[in-house]
Write a protein that holds these residues in place. Sequence first.
Motif, PDB file in Angstrom:
ATOM      1  N   PHE A 196      30.985   2.061 112.819  1.00  0.00           N
ATOM      2  CA  PHE A 196      31.695   2.660 113.954  1.00  0.00           C
ATOM      3  C   PHE A 196      31.974   1.571 114.988  1.00  0.00           C
ATOM      4  O   PHE A 196      31.050   1.045 115.615  1.00  0.00           O
ATOM      5  N   LEU A 197      33.228   1.228 115.175  1.00  0.00           N
ATOM      6  CA  LEU A 197      33.622   0.189 116.128  1.00  0.00           C
ATOM      7  C   LEU A 197      34.049   0.841 117.441  1.00  0.00           C
ATOM      8  O   LEU A 197      35.013   1.614 117.466  1.00  0.00           O
ATOM      9  N   PRO A 198      33.359   0.567 118.544  1.00  0.00           N
ATOM     10  CA  PRO A 198      33.745   1.170 119.825  1.00  0.00           C
ATOM     11  C   PRO A 198      35.169   0.789 120.228  1.00  0.00           C
ATOM     12  O   PRO A 198      35.592  -0.353 120.050  1.00  0.00           O
ATOM     13  N   VAL A 199      35.889   1.761 120.765  1.00  0.00           N
ATOM     14  CA  VAL A 199      37.236   1.514 121.285  1.00  0.00           C
ATOM     15  C   VAL A 199      37.083   1.169 122.761  1.00  0.00           C
ATOM     16  O   VAL A 199      36.756   2.038 123.584  1.00  0.00           O
ATOM     17  N   SER A 200      37.302  -0.079 123.112  1.00  0.00           N
ATOM     18  CA  SER A 200      36.954  -0.578 124.447  1.00  0.00           C
ATOM     19  C   SER A 200      37.642   0.184 125.572  1.00  0.00           C
ATOM     20  O   SER A 200      37.041   0.440 126.616  1.00  0.00           O
ATOM     21  N   GLU A 201      38.897   0.558 125.362  1.00  0.00           N
ATOM     22  CA  GLU A 201      39.631   1.212 126.441  1.00  0.00           C
ATOM     23  C   GLU A 201      39.439   2.732 126.459  1.00  0.00           C
ATOM     24  O   GLU A 201      39.999   3.421 127.325  1.00  0.00           O
ATOM     25  N   ARG A 202      38.630   3.254 125.525  1.00  0.00           N
ATOM     26  CA  ARG A 202      38.404   4.701 125.451  1.00  0.00           C
ATOM     27  C   ARG A 202      36.913   4.977 125.257  1.00  0.00           C
ATOM     28  O   ARG A 202      36.445   5.118 124.119  1.00  0.00           O
ATOM     29  N   PRO A 203      36.161   5.038 126.336  1.00  0.00           N
ATOM     30  CA  PRO A 203      34.714   5.261 126.243  1.00  0.00           C
ATOM     31  C   PRO A 203      34.388   6.521 125.433  1.00  0.00           C
ATOM     32  O   PRO A 203      35.037   7.564 125.597  1.00  0.00           O
ATOM     33  N   GLY A 204      33.402   6.400 124.571  1.00  0.00           N
ATOM     34  CA  GLY A 204      33.004   7.539 123.747  1.00  0.00           C
ATOM     35  C   GLY A 204      33.831   7.702 122.489  1.00  0.00           C
ATOM     36  O   GLY A 204      33.608   8.650 121.731  1.00  0.00           O
ATOM     37  N   LYS A 205      34.781   6.780 122.251  1.00  0.00           N
ATOM     38  CA  LYS A 205      35.605   6.832 121.058  1.00  0.00           C
ATOM     39  C   LYS A 205      35.288   5.632 120.154  1.00  0.00           C
ATOM     40  O   LYS A 205      34.972   4.538 120.637  1.00  0.00           O
ATOM     41  N   TYR A 206      35.397   5.861 118.846  1.00  0.00           N
ATOM     42  CA  TYR A 206      35.071   4.826 117.867  1.00  0.00           C
ATOM     43  C   TYR A 206      36.106   4.831 116.749  1.00  0.00           C
ATOM     44  O   TYR A 206      36.722   5.868 116.456  1.00  0.00           O
ATOM     45  N   LEU A 207      36.282   3.673 116.133  1.00  0.00           N
ATOM     46  CA  LEU A 207      37.040   3.584 114.896  1.00  0.00           C
ATOM     47  C   LEU A 207      36.045   3.674 113.756  1.00  0.00           C
ATOM     48  O   LEU A 207      35.130   2.850 113.646  1.00  0.00           O
ATOM     49  N   CYS A 208      36.227   4.679 112.912  1.00  0.00           N
ATOM     50  CA  CYS A 208      35.262   5.025 111.872  1.00  0.00           C
ATOM     51  C   CYS A 208      35.714   4.494 110.513  1.00  0.00           C
ATOM     52  O   CYS A 208      36.864   4.688 110.112  1.00  0.00           O
ATOM     53  N   ASN A 209      34.801   3.842 109.808  1.00  0.00           N
ATOM     54  CA  ASN A 209      35.089   3.248 108.500  1.00  0.00           C
ATOM     55  C   ASN A 209      34.512   4.147 107.406  1.00  0.00           C
ATOM     56  O   ASN A 209      33.340   4.054 107.046  1.00  0.00           O
ATOM     57  N   LEU A 210      35.359   5.037 106.872  1.00  0.00           N
ATOM     58  CA  LEU A 210      34.911   5.941 105.810  1.00  0.00           C
ATOM     59  C   LEU A 210      34.452   5.184 104.574  1.00  0.00           C
ATOM     60  O   LEU A 210      33.490   5.585 103.907  1.00  0.00           O
ATOM     61  N   TYR A 211      35.146   4.097 104.263  1.00  0.00           N
ATOM     62  CA  TYR A 211      34.781   3.324 103.070  1.00  0.00           C
ATOM     63  C   TYR A 211      33.362   2.770 103.199  1.00  0.00           C
ATOM     64  O   TYR A 211      32.564   2.818 102.253  1.00  0.00           O
ATOM     65  N   ALA A 212      33.035   2.240 104.359  1.00  0.00           N
ATOM     66  CA  ALA A 212      31.695   1.702 104.568  1.00  0.00           C
ATOM     67  C   ALA A 212      30.647   2.803 104.511  1.00  0.00           C
ATOM     68  O   ALA A 212      29.565   2.620 103.929  1.00  0.00           O
TER      69      ALA A 212
END
Length: 263
Positions: A200-216
């Motif tokens: 889960f990579l935090p989205v810097s400009e959107r607190p509480g949001k993440y980019l999720c890696n389903l493959y991982a």
Amino acid sequence: MNIMANAPQWLVPDWPDLPAGVGVLCTTRRGGVSPPPYDDGQGKGGLNLGAHVGDAPKCVERNRDIVRAELPSEPVWLAQVHGTAVIDAGGVHGDVSPQADASFARERGVVCAILTADCLPVLLCDVDGKTVGAVHAGWRGLADGVLERTVEAMRGAGAGELRVWLGAAIGPAKFEVGSEVLEQFLSRAGGDADLVRAAFLPVSERPGKYLCNLYALARIALQRVGVRKVHGGDFCTVSNSGRFFSYRRDGTTGRQASLIWIK
């Protein structure tokens, strides 16, 4: 509207240890008869295989006929609900769609099938090619253990060492989720918590949001149950509008299929 079909374009899995006795077919949005928004994105008919997305039933049936011509039998289509139920596809008879998100087969010619349009399709087989399986793994199913349940069911049916291929899904640069998704995965991560957080990579400009890696996350779940021969994970359905249907990108759209069977 008279939509003409072009030739189907299959997605060929890069699966080097696939046993010779196992058949695999993965569709794209190209090569069917469905009109917009279920088309191929390039002005021709789309190969939508989902009967539940608003497409005309006669178009879906024609598209399924196109796919059936490549298969040994009618696929066992599932009523997918983002759950963890696993069925034995060999026990399904007649024109029914069992409510489940995974199936396996041990008999020749029984086709396991999964429909997706961003969720992760996962295909499995054992090293001897005597048991195969297919899983619909969206984030909810992954978080609740659908992959672990499928591996358990296949091993219970006599499967040996398993091999896995991860099909086309929403990529890690496009799948934005909230913190509740991360927390749900962490709640059952156990000793894998650090690996889960890294997916889960935090989205810097959107607190509480993440980019999720389903493959991982799928690889973590498989590793948890001792499955390490995993291939695929190279596609993004959202980014490739000319090849894949994507619910996140388009909303109303079709479904592609990932299918596996014993020859």
